[in-house]
Each structure stands twice: as structure tokens, then as C-alpha cells.
Design a protein around this motif. Structure first.
Motif, PDB file in Angstrom:
ATOM      1  N   GLY A 156      -3.191 -11.348   2.923  1.00 20.09           N
ATOM      2  CA  GLY A 156      -2.939 -10.126   2.160  1.00 20.09           C
ATOM      3  C   GLY A 156      -2.104  -9.126   2.922  1.00 20.09           C
ATOM      4  N   LEU A 157      -1.858  -8.010   2.282  1.00 25.70           N
ATOM      5  CA  LEU A 157      -1.077  -6.929   2.877  1.00 25.70           C
ATOM      6  C   LEU A 157      -2.001  -5.852   3.417  1.00 25.70           C
ATOM      7  CD1 LEU A 157       1.531  -6.508  -0.022  1.00 25.70           C
ATOM      8  CD2 LEU A 157       1.981  -7.493   2.224  1.00 25.70           C
ATOM      9  N   SER A 158      -1.642  -5.304   4.549  1.00 24.82           N
ATOM     10  CA  SER A 158      -2.396  -4.160   5.068  1.00 24.82           C
ATOM     11  C   SER A 158      -2.042  -2.930   4.243  1.00 24.82           C
ATOM     12  CB  SER A 158      -2.043  -3.921   6.540  1.00 24.82           C
ATOM     13  OG  SER A 158      -0.712  -3.436   6.640  1.00 24.82           O
ATOM     14  N   ILE A 159      -2.843  -1.901   4.364  1.00 20.90           N
ATOM     15  CA  ILE A 159      -2.561  -0.671   3.623  1.00 20.90           C
ATOM     16  C   ILE A 159      -1.255  -0.044   4.114  1.00 20.90           C
ATOM     17  CG2 ILE A 159      -3.928   0.881   5.083  1.00 20.90           C
ATOM     18  CD1 ILE A 159      -4.834   2.241   2.388  1.00 20.90           C
ATOM     19  N   GLY A 160      -0.968  -0.176   5.414  1.00 20.12           N
ATOM     20  CA  GLY A 160       0.289   0.342   5.949  1.00 20.12           C
ATOM     21  C   GLY A 160       1.493  -0.390   5.388  1.00 20.12           C
ATOM     22  N   ALA A 161       1.381  -1.715   5.283  1.00 22.69           N
ATOM     23  CA  ALA A 161       2.476  -2.506   4.715  1.00 22.69           C
ATOM     24  C   ALA A 161       2.679  -2.149   3.243  1.00 22.69           C
ATOM     25  CB  ALA A 161       2.186  -3.995   4.870  1.00 22.69           C
ATOM     26  N   LEU A 162       1.583  -1.975   2.528  1.00 20.25           N
ATOM     27  CA  LEU A 162       1.672  -1.592   1.119  1.00 20.25           C
ATOM     28  C   LEU A 162       2.323  -0.213   0.982  1.00 20.25           C
ATOM     29  CD1 LEU A 162       0.887  -2.730  -1.674  1.00 20.25           C
ATOM     30  CD2 LEU A 162      -1.261  -1.485  -1.459  1.00 20.25           C
ATOM     31  N   ALA A 163       1.974   0.701   1.868  1.00 22.35           N
ATOM     32  CA  ALA A 163       2.558   2.044   1.848  1.00 22.35           C
ATOM     33  C   ALA A 163       4.059   1.973   2.115  1.00 22.35           C
ATOM     34  CB  ALA A 163       1.869   2.936   2.875  1.00 22.35           C
ATOM     35  N   ARG A 164       4.468   1.195   3.100  1.00 16.69           N
ATOM     36  CA  ARG A 164       5.894   1.069   3.404  1.00 16.69           C
ATOM     37  C   ARG A 164       6.660   0.467   2.232  1.00 16.69           C
ATOM     38  NH1 ARG A 164       3.646  -0.156   8.221  1.00 16.69           N
ATOM     39  NH2 ARG A 164       3.719  -2.416   7.887  1.00 16.69           N
ATOM     40  N   ARG A 165       6.092  -0.549   1.606  1.00 14.66           N
ATOM     41  CA  ARG A 165       6.786  -1.241   0.513  1.00 14.66           C
ATOM     42  C   ARG A 165       6.861  -0.405  -0.757  1.00 14.66           C
ATOM     43  NH1 ARG A 165       7.041  -6.875   0.510  1.00 14.66           N
ATOM     44  NH2 ARG A 165       8.331  -6.504  -1.324  1.00 14.66           N
ATOM     45  N   THR A 166       5.864   0.421  -1.023  1.00 14.34           N
ATOM     46  CA  THR A 166       5.849   1.211  -2.261  1.00 14.34           C
ATOM     47  C   THR A 166       6.408   2.616  -2.070  1.00 14.34           C
ATOM     48  OG1 THR A 166       3.602   2.018  -1.838  1.00 14.34           O
ATOM     49  CG2 THR A 166       3.832  -0.008  -3.179  1.00 14.34           C
ATOM     50  N   GLY A 167       6.411   3.110  -0.835  1.00 13.95           N
ATOM     51  CA  GLY A 167       6.831   4.485  -0.586  1.00 13.95           C
ATOM     52  C   GLY A 167       5.712   5.487  -0.804  1.00 13.95           C
ATOM     53  N   LEU A 168       4.514   4.993  -1.082  1.00 11.81           N
ATOM     54  CA  LEU A 168       3.359   5.870  -1.287  1.00 11.81           C
ATOM     55  C   LEU A 168       2.685   6.180   0.040  1.00 11.81           C
ATOM     56  CD1 LEU A 168       1.764   4.074  -4.363  1.00 11.81           C
ATOM     57  CD2 LEU A 168       2.736   6.378  -4.352  1.00 11.81           C
ATOM     58  N   ALA A 169       2.047   7.325   0.120  1.00  9.77           N
ATOM     59  CA  ALA A 169       1.243   7.663   1.287  1.00  9.77           C
ATOM     60  C   ALA A 169      -0.025   6.815   1.266  1.00  9.77           C
ATOM     61  CB  ALA A 169       0.878   9.148   1.261  1.00  9.77           C
ATOM     62  N   VAL A 170      -0.541   6.527   2.440  1.00  5.01           N
ATOM     63  CA  VAL A 170      -1.789   5.765   2.548  1.00  5.01           C
ATOM     64  C   VAL A 170      -2.894   6.460   1.769  1.00  5.01           C
ATOM     65  CG1 VAL A 170      -3.583   5.045   4.187  1.00  5.01           C
ATOM     66  CG2 VAL A 170      -1.170   4.627   4.712  1.00  5.01           C
ATOM     67  N   SER A 171      -2.927   7.786   1.836  1.00  3.90           N
ATOM     68  CA  SER A 171      -3.967   8.535   1.108  1.00  3.90           C
ATOM     69  C   SER A 171      -3.833   8.329  -0.401  1.00  3.90           C
ATOM     70  CB  SER A 171      -3.906  10.020   1.449  1.00  3.90           C
ATOM     71  OG  SER A 171      -2.627  10.550   1.113  1.00  3.90           O
ATOM     72  N   ALA A 172      -2.609   8.222  -0.907  1.00  4.50           N
ATOM     73  CA  ALA A 172      -2.401   7.982  -2.334  1.00  4.50           C
ATOM     74  C   ALA A 172      -2.901   6.589  -2.716  1.00  4.50           C
ATOM     75  CB  ALA A 172      -0.928   8.132  -2.703  1.00  4.50           C
ATOM     76  N   ILE A 173      -2.643   5.612  -1.866  1.00  2.00           N
ATOM     77  CA  ILE A 173      -3.120   4.255  -2.136  1.00  2.00           C
ATOM     78  C   ILE A 173      -4.641   4.233  -2.171  1.00  2.00           C
ATOM     79  CG2 ILE A 173      -3.230   1.897  -1.227  1.00  2.00           C
ATOM     80  CD1 ILE A 173      -0.336   2.403  -0.157  1.00  2.00           C
ATOM     81  N   ARG A 174      -5.267   4.919  -1.235  1.00  2.00           N
ATOM     82  CA  ARG A 174      -6.739   4.988  -1.231  1.00  2.00           C
ATOM     83  C   ARG A 174      -7.248   5.696  -2.490  1.00  2.00           C
ATOM     84  NH1 ARG A 174      -6.748   6.402   4.908  1.00  2.00           N
ATOM     85  NH2 ARG A 174      -6.908   4.312   5.790  1.00  2.00           N
ATOM     86  N   TYR A 175      -6.552   6.730  -2.913  1.00  2.98           N
ATOM     87  CA  TYR A 175      -6.947   7.432  -4.138  1.00  2.98           C
ATOM     88  C   TYR A 175      -6.842   6.501  -5.338  1.00  2.98           C
ATOM     89  CZ  TYR A 175      -7.035  10.689  -8.001  1.00  2.98           C
ATOM     90  OH  TYR A 175      -7.354  11.315  -9.183  1.00  2.98           O
ATOM     91  N   TYR A 176      -5.748   5.780  -5.454  1.00  2.00           N
ATOM     92  CA  TYR A 176      -5.589   4.844  -6.571  1.00  2.00           C
ATOM     93  C   TYR A 176      -6.672   3.763  -6.526  1.00  2.00           C
ATOM     94  CZ  TYR A 176      -1.065   7.006  -7.541  1.00  2.00           C
ATOM     95  OH  TYR A 176      -0.067   7.895  -7.861  1.00  2.00           O
ATOM     96  N   GLU A 177      -7.081   3.406  -5.339  1.00  2.00           N
ATOM     97  CA  GLU A 177      -8.192   2.453  -5.199  1.00  2.00           C
ATOM     98  C   GLU A 177      -9.477   3.050  -5.772  1.00  2.00           C
ATOM     99  OE1 GLU A 177     -10.865   0.524  -1.620  1.00  2.00           O
ATOM    100  OE2 GLU A 177      -8.814   1.139  -1.166  1.00  2.00           O
ATOM    101  N   THR A 178      -9.761   4.312  -5.446  1.00  2.00           N
ATOM    102  CA  THR A 178     -10.985   4.941  -5.963  1.00  2.00           C
ATOM    103  C   THR A 178     -10.933   5.106  -7.480  1.00  2.00           C
ATOM    104  OG1 THR A 178     -10.213   7.230  -5.708  1.00  2.00           O
ATOM    105  CG2 THR A 178     -11.370   6.229  -3.814  1.00  2.00           C
ATOM    106  N   GLN A 179      -9.720   5.159  -8.030  1.00  2.00           N
ATOM    107  CA  GLN A 179      -9.550   5.291  -9.480  1.00  2.00           C
ATOM    108  C   GLN A 179      -9.583   3.940 -10.192  1.00  2.00           C
ATOM    109  OE1 GLN A 179      -9.429   8.368 -11.111  1.00  2.00           O
ATOM    110  NE2 GLN A 179     -10.132   8.877  -9.061  1.00  2.00           N
ATOM    111  N   GLY A 180      -9.748   2.865  -9.443  1.00  3.80           N
ATOM    112  CA  GLY A 180      -9.849   1.538 -10.029  1.00  3.80           C
ATOM    113  C   GLY A 180      -8.522   0.923 -10.443  1.00  3.80           C
ATOM    114  N   LEU A 181      -7.422   1.409  -9.879  1.00  3.92           N
ATOM    115  CA  LEU A 181      -6.109   0.885 -10.235  1.00  3.92           C
ATOM    116  C   LEU A 181      -5.727  -0.345  -9.417  1.00  3.92           C
ATOM    117  CD1 LEU A 181      -4.257   4.296 -10.598  1.00  3.92           C
ATOM    118  CD2 LEU A 181      -5.287   2.900 -12.395  1.00  3.92           C
ATOM    119  N   ILE A 182      -6.270  -0.438  -8.217  1.00  6.27           N
ATOM    120  CA  ILE A 182      -6.101  -1.615  -7.372  1.00  6.27           C
ATOM    121  C   ILE A 182      -7.450  -1.905  -6.726  1.00  6.27           C
ATOM    122  CG2 ILE A 182      -3.629  -1.389  -6.914  1.00  6.27           C
ATOM    123  CD1 ILE A 182      -4.337   0.047  -4.306  1.00  6.27           C
TER     124      ILE A 182
END
Length: 151
Positions: free
Chosen positions: A6-32
Motif C-alpha cells: 500500500g501507500l503511506s500517508i505521506g506518499a498519498l499526500a504527495r500524489r494528491t497534493g492534499l495535506a496529511v491532516s486533510a487525508i486523516r480528516y477524509y478518513e474520519t469522514q469515511g471517504l477512504i
């Protein structure tokens, strides 16, 4: 890195341009939904790149996070979405997008003269909104918000 890791959260952040905190937020919202590797680190599927890209685009279209979550729930969780999966989703959103385009076109076409607020303060309000007929359609800029664009 093998896909099975899988991808690390840092790799996902680099690939999407999103902040790590945004990715964690989307996780809490059930989007990923990441999983944890043996070391306890979050790992994401490659499909989460597309899911997060969709989230960013859908937000630009004006969809709320609950609406986005509902749309994403229609995607398979155990495999990368196919073209048919994305076509099904885009078909669902097409009407909403067309409504938004029509509203923006009405706003563009009326912005320099009247925004349809029913204020009766401009000389041409007697043409666009005689006797404040827009007030019967509800509050706000009815001439722009209503699908018909007129009285």
C-alpha cells in the motif's frame, strides 16, 4: 514499494497534493479506509488516489462530504474502480452539474444588470421583476436560483 504494501500517508499526500491532516480528516469522514501494516502505520490502496481526486473535484462542484460519501459508497472497496464504475457515478452527478451550470450561466448573464433579488432599486427592475413578483417565489435571488430563470 509493492502494491501489497500500500501507500503511506505521506506518499498519498504527495500524489494528491492534499495535506496529511486533510487525508486523516477524509478518513474520519469515511471517504477512504486505510489499514495498518505490522508496524501500525496507515496504508492506503492505490484506488484511494482516485477516490481523493474525486473528493476534491466533487467539492468544487458543491457536493457536501455526506453526499460525496454516498457517491463513493457505490464504488467497489475490494478493487480499483473501473471505467464503468466511474461512468455510473458521473451519470448520477450529471443532472446536478447541469443545474449548477445553468445557475452560473444565469448569474453571468444577469450580473451586470440585476441579480434577481427583488429589491426594486434599479430602474430596470420594473422590466425584470414588475411589482416584485419574485417575492412570491421565495427569499433570495430567485431570478438566478430558479431553474426557469424568470418569472
Amino acid at each position: 514499494m509493492p502494491a501489497s504494501e500500500g501507500l503511506s500517508i505521506g506518499a498519498l499526500a504527495r500524489r494528491t497534493g492534499l495535506a496529511v491532516s486533510a487525508i486523516r480528516y477524509y478518513e474520519t469522514q469515511g471517504l477512504i479506509a486505510p489499514w495498518r501494516n505490522p508496524g501500525g502505520q496507515r496504508r492506503y490502496q492505490r484506488a484511494d488516489l482516485r477516490r481523493l481526486s474525486f473528493v476534491m473535484i466533487a467539492q468544487q462542484l458543491g457536493l457536501t462530504l455526506p453526499e460525496i460519501r454516498d457517491v463513493l459508497a457505490g464504488l467497489p472497496g475490494n478493487r480499483t474502480p473501473t471505467r464503468a464504475d466511474w461512468t455510473r457515478i458521473s451519470t448520477r452527478l450529471r443532472d446536478r452539474l447541469n443545474q449548477r451550470i445553468a445557475t452560473l450561466e444565469r448569474l453571468r448573464d444577469n450580473l451586470d444588470g440585476c441579480i434577481g433579488c427583488g429589491c426594486l432599486s434599479l430602474p430596470n427592475c420594473s422590466l425584470y421583476n414588475p411589482e416584485d413578483r419574485a417575492a412570491s417565489k421565495g427569499p433570495g435571488p430567485r431570478l438566478v436560483l430558479d431553474e426557469t430563470g424568470g418569472l
